[in-house]
Design an enzyme around this catalytic site. Structure first.
Site, mmCIF file in Angstrom:
data_model
loop_
_atom_site.group_PDB
_atom_site.id
_atom_site.type_symbol
_atom_site.label_atom_id
_atom_site.label_comp_id
_atom_site.label_asym_id
_atom_site.label_seq_id
_atom_site.Cartn_x
_atom_site.Cartn_y
_atom_site.Cartn_z
ATOM 1 N N LEU A 197 0.130 -4.892 -4.914
ATOM 2 C CA LEU A 197 0.929 -6.090 -5.158
ATOM 3 C C LEU A 197 0.470 -7.250 -4.291
ATOM 4 O O LEU A 197 1.001 -8.350 -4.389
ATOM 5 C CB LEU A 197 2.406 -5.806 -4.882
ATOM 6 N N GLY A 252 -2.271 -9.233 3.102
ATOM 7 C CA GLY A 252 -2.353 -10.399 3.971
ATOM 8 C C GLY A 252 -2.678 -9.988 5.380
ATOM 9 O O GLY A 252 -3.134 -8.867 5.636
ATOM 10 N N GLY A 268 -0.577 -6.776 6.614
ATOM 11 C CA GLY A 268 -0.620 -5.478 5.959
ATOM 12 C C GLY A 268 -0.746 -5.620 4.462
ATOM 13 O O GLY A 268 -1.004 -6.708 3.940
ATOM 14 N N ASP A 283 10.556 -16.180 7.900
ATOM 15 C CA ASP A 283 9.445 -16.556 7.011
ATOM 16 C C ASP A 283 9.958 -16.950 5.624
ATOM 17 O O ASP A 283 9.458 -16.469 4.606
ATOM 18 C CB ASP A 283 8.442 -15.404 6.900
#
Length: 472
Positions: A17, A20, A23, A141
């Site tokens: 999916l 980055g 991970g 985030d």
């Protein structure tokens, strides 16, 4: 991690999916439960394997897993945590799979939202964030990529909390102390105090305010201008917006964190106060008899006009737009590829093979279709045609002249690109926006290979009032 890898003898990897700096994330299926429901596996790696770092990493991992578990049980708009474990000095989270799209499919550069749309979006985000802040937890985030629009009910789901990412940045300094070497957050959405590792609950409020300004202006945060003296974002002169909403947004993104709304509930209350009050309807039975007749006649005429408009004007628009409000994201990219390895097709044609569910011997539901030229479609079908969300990959042979693009991912209607989607050409160009009958049509953004982009309204593949075309 390879497709078909089984973790803990239970979670089989179906596809990637994304990945980055912190991970990788995978789509998986739970082999222990009936019907093998889908789930998301997040793999986190430490920067170093020094023993003292791993001790801290394990402690942090356990602590953050407890936080995610608690939040998932408090709100159905936060993915539930199913499992967390460690294997070979790597850490894994198994979470609920949210089918839908993230807000990058809705907040498109160059497309400006109305004030009412932005207020509704901010309220949706802040309602979920209120649950998080009530637990004294900071997301860290928040950005469009980490806000999903769930397909089943259209609600916002908050994903990818930043605290667990700290594991990736753990390392020892010169004095031998274990510290985090990275700042968690995303440029443009991260306020000054967060960049200096001094997080506050109101750091999340800043990020939500930036998302609101992004939707209003149609600009990416990296393109925002700032006042060189105060550090405040300059944006109010770029949009036609009421002072009430502008004042709330400006307070959300103040450079000085002590002057912002301090929690999500405070910001939500401020937004609620600017929503226009509903006017009280006049009760018909209280009016004199003649006025009753006049009002009834007026209402009847109004209903008749509305019906005529609906039949002759509104219905065609809604028919064409209902698919434009549906989109997909990269979760479909490798969703079915492992299903047809070493097995016979469910249906064979002269020029293609189909693997997936059938209805009256026709592809219907989710599946994969491999064409004779090795092009491939992963996604949804209806009555034997590509219909719904999916991804189409052109043949691996890049010299093929029939296909000028690498892939299209988005919505299909009767085998055509139709609705929201993204297409990437072999020369590096990309178009993200609305499609109709296989062509760029509606609002969208074209990005050239050199990074420059043009946004606006497209008609039959051409950007209006320009010589730019997305018919490659």
């Amino acid at each position: 991690m390879f497709i078909d890898t089984v973790l803990r003898k239970r979670y089989r990897i179906l596809g990637s999916l994304g990945g980055g700096a912190f991970g990788d994330t995978y789509l998986a299926e739970d082999l222990d439960l009936p019907n093998n429901p889908k789930c998301v596996v997040k793999q986190l790696r430490c920067k170093t394997f020094e023993p003292e770092v791993l001790i801290i990493a394990k402690r942090l991992f356990e602590s953050e897993a407890k936080v995610l578990y608690r939040l998932g049980n408090l709100s159905n708009q936060i993915p539930k945590l199913f499992a967390h474990f460690e294997e070979n000095d790597e850490f894994y989270l198994v979470q609920e799979f949210v089918e839908g799209h993230n807000l990058t499919a809705e907040i498109i550069p160059g497309s400006q939202w109305s004030e009412g749309q932005v207020i509704k979006l901010l309220q949706e985000i802040l309602q979920v964030l209120t649950v998080v802040h009530q637990q004294n937890i900071i997301h860290r985030d928040l950005k469009p990529q980490n806000l999903m629009r769930r397909r089943d009910d259209g609600k916002i789901v908050m994903i990818d909390f930043g605290a667990v990412k700290e594991i990736k940045g753990l390392a020892t300094n010169i004095e031998g102390e274990v510290t985090s070497t990275i700042v968690i957050g995303s440029n443009g959405y991260m306020p000054n105090e967060q960049a200096n590792s001094k997080l506050k609950l109101c750091s999340d409020i800043y990020a939500v305010g930036v998302i609101g300004i992004q939707a209003l202006t149609g600009k990416l945060p990296r393109n925002f201008q700032e006042d060189p003296t105060s550090g405040e974002i300059i944006w109010r002169n770029q949009v036609n917006v009421s002072d009430r909403l502008a004042n709330v947004l400006s307070k959300m993104v103040l450079y000085n964190f002590s002057r912002r709304y301090q929690t999500a509930s405070e910001a939500l209350q401020a937004l609620s106060s600017i929503s226009p009050p509903l006017s009280k309807p006049t009760t018909l039975w209280k009016l004199p008899f003649r006025r009753k007749l006049l009002v009834a006649a007026g209402v009847g005429a109004g209903i008749f006009v509305m019906l005529v408009l609906a039949l002759f004007i509104l219905l065609p628009i809604r028919t064409s737009e209902k698919f434009n409000k549906v989109t997909c994201d990269a979760e479909l990219a490798s969703l079915y590829s492992s299903k047809f390895i070493n097995r016979k097709p469910d249906k064979t044609y002269r020029d293609r093979k189909y693997y997936g569910t059938l209805d009256k011997n026709n592809p219907s539901g989710k599946g994969t279709m491999i064409f004779q030229d090795n092009s491939r479609y992963d996604g949804e079908f209806k009555n034997g045609k590509r219909h719904g969300c999916g991804k189409f990959l052109s043949p691996p042979d890049t010299s093929s002249s029939e296909y000028s693009y690498e892939y299209y991912i988005g919505n299909f209607v009767n085998d055509n690109f139709d609705g929201l989607g993204k297409i990437k050409w072999k020369d590096g160009g990309e178009y993200t926006g609305q499609f109709r009958n296989g062509k760029c049509e509606g609002k969208g953004t074209f990005k050239l290979a050199d990074g420059t982009s043009r946004s606006g309204v497209w008609k039959k593949g051409n950007l209006l009032d320009s010589n730019i075309s997305c018919n490659r």
